[in-house]
Design an enzyme around this catalytic site. Structure first.
Site, PDB file in Angstrom:
ATOM      1  N   GLY A   1       0.824  -1.206   0.000  1.00  0.00           N
ATOM      2  CA  GLY A   1       0.000   0.000   0.000  1.00  0.00           C
ATOM      3  C   GLY A   1       0.856   1.253   0.000  1.00  0.00           C
ATOM      4  O   GLY A   1       2.088   1.194  -0.024  1.00  0.00           O
ATOM      5  N   TYR A   2       0.185   2.379   0.041  1.00  0.00           N
ATOM      6  CA  TYR A   2       0.915   3.640  -0.020  1.00  0.00           C
ATOM      7  C   TYR A   2       1.712   3.892   1.251  1.00  0.00           C
ATOM      8  O   TYR A   2       2.831   4.396   1.209  1.00  0.00           O
ATOM      9  CB  TYR A   2      -0.040   4.797  -0.307  1.00  0.00           C
ATOM     10  CG  TYR A   2      -0.571   4.792  -1.720  1.00  0.00           C
ATOM     11  CD1 TYR A   2       0.100   4.128  -2.753  1.00  0.00           C
ATOM     12  CD2 TYR A   2      -1.736   5.469  -2.048  1.00  0.00           C
ATOM     13  CE1 TYR A   2      -0.383   4.145  -4.056  1.00  0.00           C
ATOM     14  CE2 TYR A   2      -2.219   5.493  -3.346  1.00  0.00           C
ATOM     15  CZ  TYR A   2      -1.542   4.825  -4.344  1.00  0.00           C
ATOM     16  OH  TYR A   2      -2.026   4.854  -5.633  1.00  0.00           O
ATOM     17  N   CYS A  42      -4.032  11.145   9.537  1.00  0.00           N
ATOM     18  CA  CYS A  42      -3.245  12.227   8.944  1.00  0.00           C
ATOM     19  C   CYS A  42      -3.839  13.594   9.258  1.00  0.00           C
ATOM     20  O   CYS A  42      -3.120  14.502   9.702  1.00  0.00           O
ATOM     21  CB  CYS A  42      -3.110  12.020   7.439  1.00  0.00           C
ATOM     22  SG  CYS A  42      -4.652  11.779   6.537  1.00  0.00           S
ATOM     23  N   ASN A  76       0.475  13.527   4.159  1.00  0.00           N
ATOM     24  CA  ASN A  76      -0.315  12.489   4.824  1.00  0.00           C
ATOM     25  C   ASN A  76       0.418  11.162   4.925  1.00  0.00           C
ATOM     26  O   ASN A  76       0.203  10.406   5.875  1.00  0.00           O
ATOM     27  CB  ASN A  76      -1.650  12.283   4.106  1.00  0.00           C
ATOM     28  CG  ASN A  76      -1.489  12.049   2.613  1.00  0.00           C
ATOM     29  OD1 ASN A  76      -0.896  12.883   1.915  1.00  0.00           O
ATOM     30  ND2 ASN A  76      -2.004  10.940   2.122  1.00  0.00           N
TER      31      ASN A  76
END
Ligand SMILES: NC(=O)c1ccc[n+]([C@@H]2O[C@H](COP(=O)([O-])OP(=O)(O)OC[C@H]3O[C@@H](n4cnc5c(N)ncnc54)[C@H](OP(=O)(O)O)[C@@H]3O)[C@@H](O)[C@H]2O)c1
Ligand SMILES: NC(=O)c1ccc[n+]([C@@H]2O[C@H](COP(=O)([O-])OP(=O)(O)OC[C@H]3O[C@@H](n4cnc5c(N)ncnc54)[C@H](OP(=O)(O)O)[C@@H]3O)[C@@H](O)[C@H]2O)c1
Ligand SMILES: NC(=O)c1ccc[n+]([C@@H]2O[C@H](COP(=O)([O-])OP(=O)(O)OC[C@H]3O[C@@H](n4cnc5c(N)ncnc54)[C@H](OP(=O)(O)O)[C@@H]3O)[C@@H](O)[C@H]2O)c1
Ligand SMILES: NC(=O)c1ccc[n+]([C@@H]2O[C@H](COP(=O)([O-])OP(=O)(O)OC[C@H]3O[C@@H](n4cnc5c(N)ncnc54)[C@H](OP(=O)(O)O)[C@@H]3O)[C@@H](O)[C@H]2O)c1
Ligand SMILES: [Zn+2]
Ligand SMILES: [Zn+2]
Lengths: 56, 341, 341, 341, 341, 56
Positions: free
Chosen positions: B11-12, B147, B308
């Site tokens: 994932g990010y 975030c 974020n």
């Protein structure tokens, strides 16, 4: 077109005369999914919630 | 060298953890899991890492023992599985929303179900070093805040702690598309998501509970998706208590952040970048906070910005790990951000 | 610690030099000049440096003696002034276009006037480490090539050197707005420059002379401004010589770049990022090069990408300095770029 | 009023057809089909139409008889189904790639399979009014060319027809994300597709066959996805035949397009918008074409731009319909595009 | 055909007026003035108009007699000059901020100087048809409100008029770069203005006075520049009065706007575009308004969106002109906006 | 409007009858700046080059 009040927002919902029982129509104003629960008399109800997540 | 593992490496957040940990002189990444991509190279999903690593994903069940373990996605759907994985790490950093709210009732209200593992909540220390540094030195379970919550808490906490503002604040969060992760749906297609000012959470965004929990304020939060990939900005309206001066506000920020390596106070009268601007923070671990104040009306605007995926996620986790391990807090977090960009 | 100075510190190249040099363990920045902003803080123009430095600009005449000196803008309009400034640096890195073309006649053709200081041309070593590393070890005057030229040369040179392609190549350069510098005019206003595909140099872009000079090829270049702040991509059409195979092309790239720290060969059959993509390189010193080949028609597409302010400018200069000083070439150039972005 | 139907109304081309046809004084839209969204309001997928229509999608099998029928997606997978649908329209406009290539062998080479309905190819008239206006007046089956093909053909045809250029041309196409349609996959997620210069077709893009077929030239095409939603630009390198002057090139364009309502020749010496710029054409039916020429080297750069969904698709179809029906060609196509944008 | 003139035709508002008036069947544009560009073609500055007009700018002193006259920029610095120009128009539409605030004291507070021509204020009718249609039918001097003010007023007025909300509202305005006009400075360079979330007016933006004047509410306004060229969105926090239901809010909007041609109420439970989204309105004269309400806390979020140059400026002026002249209000304002975009 | 051929591109240039000597007009086709160097007969010529840099 028949007009019926949206149970979500009370907006006018246009329903074609040939609409079938259990068909899903949408309210133009709030885009709620509405189900034809009776044809005569015409009764529409909020369709079972298929909650769409729109979060980020 | 300590051994680090990442659960949910594709994932990010997983990608940012990999970027930072691969550049960390004290850490060796021994495994990154992916169910979907097990056996595939990590640089296939994270192309910025090409040339830096030959690592491939492993299936979660192949996760080896680790000194530190990062969870990037919720694992509450399978509490037993989670427990099994967590047992392979001496210290666990959880980047999901699972353990952020201390009160299971709050979880129920905001996530619409009972918390499946409330027993974990008590031990989890919040991975926000500016508020919890001392606890982090010994924590074995760290829960990294959201975030927009991190930006809001860092922007508001000095004022709340010094009792300079009234309780009710409204938070307007703006966030880029990476906030939805790599598995976002059709509504995040480029043709649909570009150019938006999408008010996706008009009232009651979940992060407001985190903000209230951390600051004691009564936060009300709205969130808008903007046409950026990375970046969070929060614009907060508050009301100063009677008699509060601009000098007092500045002093509160200065006292809170003068020695913080990753928080800068940005409230300037001139220049193109007078208030916190997320684009300047891409890839960096800074959270910039700033404010504008009208003493006559006691209107106070507080602004926070961060990336974020970094200070809003993976960077907070790495900073927390550095604290936990007794290293220089800034290790592997040196990139300051770019201009122009 | 060596002492570094920057002439023209307030521009975009100047800002990137500051960012990298402030993070360089062997370098102390002793001065950055600005005529217009003398006395102002450098972080007023380069807001990403807030918190990292208290430096202010000095007027050029206040430039102290330096070990290394970076010129960021053309100084040919005042050759005597330039000579005076240059004398304050033991080693000079010139990032302008002044000394890139060895042949004054070429300069005349492309810049429309006589070269005012042709005596400098012979000594200037090209600041492209991949081609001139050995010369750079002892150079006292380094001329950094243009951003689109660097990308094109790195993409083409292995093929030209191995004589795998015919001489005529067409180069399609795409560049973000920072390529015009901080003092661009009304045509670069956000409302005008956003969303463009502006063919600003339809034929004969100046960088084609640099490409031809470095590779010996007959390059014809077009350039388009795109809606990005940073980033260069060049897409080059070439024709392979009869009999050339895809394997031979790959081999040439591998031989050229296997040991280069900042060139990656990106030519993949799968994935979202199969060819060099500038967005992945923002802030990084990589130049990615790649290709696609159709053996039947001998059509060859060669692609290069970099960040114009880093590998296309300030990064090449810092890498050259590292070589000149005998340091690890990668010092202060470790940022790998971001994904997603 | 004639009755119009759209097969595949929920896609991006379908949306543009709806927008234009709802504003067309001679046309009533009687049905738009969608398999997936049958029964849903069309303004649910095309939010710009809110307030303009109460239409809902119908399933394909409910399609009524129509005077004109637009097919927006390929229907070759089910030739019988297609035939059944097509029979409900007196005149059919096919916007898919199905019928663009006259030669089934070319189709096989570019689409990797036998053409399932080669008998349709002979009757299909190309929906490019500038080349085929007379045939369109009586056509009952119209095949609209590809978006990048249309731009390239309009940019090249006057030169090819006047034999001013050599046969080999290279086409560099740039296209926004809407070119992939509404059902694009994960590689078109905003976080992945933003900021790209994605060389998705390095060599041999399918549209090159259309360009060659229409102009008789030997076109070689590359295509790059850019960070735009709408818009196509083609940048074509050609070589003029010996002796060709800039005046001759201008004269050829002027002769071809002086009376065309939707092609403008844009090749200016001054200003911010000297060459065709797609952003100025969003929503408009213009195709702008331009050029730059260096007589000494005979290098010729030809540039075309349009909105892929309008002149590159739905607009060409509506213009063709206007011709077929004997109406003013510009009906419902009056929007000129915006500036600034 | 009536004769129209534009004072300040070379600006962004001037360009939009030209686009709309050139497409207006009842209007002939007889002159557009520009001091700087007198004698130059208007399509040199407004490239979207190429092919539509051969008009060139005239100097202000050459302005001929007109039936309707549009002022696009402030002319208060030269009240006599203004009076001279205004005398050449039977009906004047003023798009500047000069005459928006009825109370000269408010002008003084917000613009920092005495109003130089307070005698004009009494006659000026506000060019917001939804609130002032009847007055507009006979007005000879019309003052068009600010872009963020228009969006806010249209979003709030139905609630204020029906007394559904408490007086204090906070307005968060977001605006693209065209809001700064064509003569913006260095801070609007593409490299600086791209990707921003620039809080340029943290407290007390001037438009708040216009909102308060029109609605009677106590508005407090913040404004952020976003990375868009066109588009305004306002996000307003209000508190409903005790007992107010969602149905009552909807009913108020419906009553206000059911018959308005250019206001749509967008507050949907599903889909990608649930609330007003400016990107869908580019080039269109719609103002979309919507809301979200939590009856338990009485928190109400109200959202408005429009194109600052159209419904936020030139479109409001043209709609007002249509009303004044007794034409169909929608004339020349038919473009509905695009999707995808 | 008088029509004259643009010396740069041969396009039609529209010139108002009341144009003055030395006035600058623009060619719609190539946007060249043209100077009225004679009124009767009407002669237009390329205006002295004010080369605009458009580079990046
Ligand atoms: N994106 C942000 O800005 C951000 C910031 C702070 C915190 N967070 C939090 O970080 C977490 C990850 O965010 P992200 O943006 O990285 O998400 P993401 O890109 O969607 O990646 C999540 C990864 O976790 C795995 N995964 C997803 N759902 C899962 C599930 N139900 N069970 C097990 N594995 C699952 C997937 O891996 P495989 O399928 O490959 O196994 C996926 O690659 C989220 O909880 C988010 O709330 C995100
Ligand atoms: N931008 C790129 O992508 C890029 C890449 C590679 C190379 N280059 C080259 O690097 C140089 C600088 O580019 P840049 O983008 O940094 O430009 P920039 O942002 O415009 O900055 C140039 C700086 O140099 C000073 N300067 C400008 N013109 C000058 C002159 N005529 N004489 C003396 N000082 C002058 C100015 O400083 P003060 O007025 O403050 O003194 C200005 O801050 C150019 O020669 C360019 O060709 C640029
Ligand atoms: N996008 C462009 O720029 C562009 C320009 C010119 C031409 N074209 C061509 O126009 C066509 C449509 O493009 P688009 O961008 O509108 O695509 P799209 O957004 O993906 O829409 C296609 C629509 O057609 C239907 N559809 C898709 N695949 C189908 C299939 N296999 N069988 C039956 N129906 C199918 C779908 O409708 P339901 O599932 O709702 O039935 C879908 O809504 C393509 O052939 C494309 O080549 C596109
Ligand atoms: N931009 C928006 O979104 C927007 C929306 C609503 C209302 N407005 C208002 O509309 C007005 C024009 O805005 P804009 O965006 O079109 O501005 P702009 O692009 O800067 O254009 C203003 C034009 O007016 C002329 N002008 C400027 N200042 C002048 C002055 N002091 N005296 C005489 N002429 C002057 C200039 O023409 P020459 O030099 O060529 O004569 C210029 O072309 C402003 O008052 C603004 O508040 C703007
Ligand atoms: Zn409803
Ligand atoms: Zn001309």
């Amino acid at each position: 077109m028949l007009k019926e009040a949206c149970p979500e927002c009370t907006g006018d919902v246009s329903v074609a005369p040939e609409v079938e029982l259990n068909e899903i129509v949408e309210c133009a104003e709030c885009m709620a999914e509405l189900e034809i629960v009776s044809r005569e008399p015409l009764i529409i109800a909020l369709a079972p919630e298929t909650e769409e997540d729109w979060g980020e | 060298m300590i051994r680090a593992g990442i659960v949910g490496g594709a994932g990010y957040i997983g990608g940012e953890l990999l970027r930072m940990l691969l550049g960390h002189p004290e850490v060796e990444v021994v495994a990154a899991t992916s169910t979907r991509l097990s056996g595939r190279r990590v640089d296939g999903t994270h192309p910025n890492l090409r040339g830096l690593t030959d690592l491939s994903y492993v299936a979660p069940e192949q996760l080896p023992e680790c000194d530190v373990l990062f969870f990037t996605a919720s694992s509450l759907d399978d509490p037993a599985g989670r427990a099994g994985l967590a047992a392979r790490g001496k210290v666990v950093f959880d980047l999901s929303a699972d353990l952020r709210l201390k009160d299971p009732a709050l979880y129920r209200r905001h996530y619409g179900r009972e918390h499946p593992a409330p027993e974990l909540l008590a031990d989890a220390v919040s991975g926000l070093p500016e508020l919890h540094r001392e606890h982090l030195r010994t924590a074995d379970l760290v829960s990294v805040p959201g975030c927009m919550a991190s930006a809001s808490i860092l922007a508001l906490n000095p004022l709340a702690a010094a009792d300079l503002i009234e309780s009710r604040v409204t938070v307007d969060g703006r966030v880029g598309s990476s906030g939805s992760g790599a598995s976002a749906g059709e509504m995040n297609l480029h043709s649909e998501r570009s150019n938006v000012l999408r008010v996706f959470a008009p009232l009651g965004h979940r992060h407001q509970a985190e903000i209230s929990q951390a600051t004691g304020l009564d936060a009300r939060m709205t969130a808008t998706g903007v046409d950026a990939v990375r970046g969070v900005q929060v614009v907060v309206r508050a009301t100063a208590r009677p008699g509060v001066t601009e000098a007092a506000i500045r002093a509160a920020y200065r006292a809170a952040y003068a020695r913080e390596p990753f928080v800068r106070v940005i409230a300037q009268k001139r220049g193109n970048y007078r208030f916190p601007e997320p684009k300047l923070l891409l890839g960096s671990n800074y959270c910039d906070v700033g404010f504008a104040y009208d003493a006559a009306s006691r209107e106070l605007l507080v602004i926070g910005a961060l990336d974020n995926l970094v200070k809003g996620g993976a960077g907070n986790a790495v900073q927390s790990m550095n604290i936990r391990m007794g290293w220089d807090e800034r290790t592997a977090l040196g990139f300051p951000g770019l201009h122009p960009i």
